[in-house]
Design a protein around this motif. Sequence first.
Motif, PDB file in Angstrom:
ATOM      1  N   UNK A   1       0.434  -1.658   0.033  1.00  0.00           N
ATOM      2  CA  UNK A   1       0.000   0.173  -0.418  1.00  0.00           C
ATOM      3  C   UNK A   1       0.932   0.747  -0.154  1.00  0.00           C
ATOM      4  N   UNK A   2       1.854   1.568   0.770  1.00  0.00           N
ATOM      5  CA  UNK A   2       2.915   2.367   0.616  1.00  0.00           C
ATOM      6  C   UNK A   2       3.837   2.370  -0.624  1.00  0.00           C
ATOM      7  N   UNK A   3       3.664   1.905  -1.170  1.00  0.00           N
ATOM      8  CA  UNK A   3       5.094   1.904  -2.210  1.00  0.00           C
ATOM      9  C   UNK A   3       3.782   2.603  -3.686  1.00  0.00           C
ATOM     10  N   UNK A   4       2.687   1.428  -2.787  1.00  0.00           N
ATOM     11  CA  UNK A   4       1.620   2.268  -4.715  1.00  0.00           C
ATOM     12  C   UNK A   4       1.155   3.422  -4.360  1.00  0.00           C
ATOM     13  N   UNK A   5       0.990   4.188  -3.265  1.00  0.00           N
ATOM     14  CA  UNK A   5       0.554   5.186  -3.156  1.00  0.00           C
ATOM     15  C   UNK A   5       1.594   6.322  -3.241  1.00  0.00           C
ATOM     16  N   UNK A   6       2.922   6.026  -2.567  1.00  0.00           N
ATOM     17  CA  UNK A   6       4.535   7.111  -3.256  1.00  0.00           C
ATOM     18  C   UNK A   6       3.994   7.386  -4.545  1.00  0.00           C
ATOM     19  N   UNK A   7       4.121   6.043  -5.054  1.00  0.00           N
ATOM     20  CA  UNK A   7       3.949   6.326  -7.044  1.00  0.00           C
ATOM     21  C   UNK A   7       2.674   6.915  -7.099  1.00  0.00           C
ATOM     22  N   UNK A   8       1.576   6.521  -6.709  1.00  0.00           N
ATOM     23  CA  UNK A   8       0.792   8.316  -6.972  1.00  0.00           C
ATOM     24  C   UNK A   8       0.511   8.768  -6.996  1.00  0.00           C
TER      25      UNK A   8
END
Length: 302
Positions: free
Chosen positions: A65-72
């Motif tokens: 979730x953290x990595x996905x949010x950072x990329x978005x």
Amino acid sequence: MSTKNCNPLNSVYCNLKIKLAGNLSEKDLAGLYSCTLCNDCHTADFNRGAREMAVSRSLVAPHVSTIGRNIREKGNPYGISGNRAGSGKCDTILFRGCTPTYKAPEILAAVESLLGKKGVQYGLIDNETCCGNVLFNLGDKASGAEVVRANIAKFKAAGVKKIITVCPGCYTSFNKYYKGQDGFNPEVVLAVDLLSGFTLAGDFAIQDPCHGKEKSEVVRSLLPGSANKSVSPCCGAGSGVMTHDRLLASSKAEKAVGASQSKIVTYCPFCYLSLSAARPEKVSDIYVMLDKHARPSAPAHE
């Protein structure tokens, strides 16, 4: 909490459990993501498949979730703010990549210097964002596909026909997920492909990354006399492990570097980041080494 070991059976177990029971425990998820997908144990496909099923069922590990949010939100998995300025329309670009830009800028600077010495002409894409490879490795195919679509639209608008990458992960991503999508079919090359004529003698242990292993002979042509190969098939930190279980990642990196009798040379920024954190004095990046110590034998025209 550290899982301490990367157990190949976790991949098979989680794959079957999701299919049969439709869920995973917190402990199951921790074990599933304690794998770099290097495929040395030949279970990477089981692992990746289990991750994809888990995410599709909303069984999402915190670091995913953290990595996905950072990329978005930030355009990179590290969550670092910054606008990577571009150079307008261009048919050939240097795709700088997240790790060289935000974590190892010395590698990016060396690549740009080397390409300049070789006379390679290229531009930079405006507001460059992550290639999305890590999302696919984490099993988040929907988010990965969204990143691919957005980047392709950006590349096509800029007239991109050829992509030079610094990172083998980006190289793999563009070849695997971008080519042939929405009429986009670029030529993709890793920066080492353009450095013929540069050589640096020495007996180094070469760390072949999980991605772009087909470039191993190209790298060895740039480092003649380096018969050694790294004792580790993986730096220990890929596929989200550095974020998920830093203790596991650092212990694997320490083991790899400590077991090598020679100086380790990487051609993957992420391998460099992981291994140099363990023993900085024993690890070098090929681009930085070549830029400092080698000169092309003759000018080239790209």
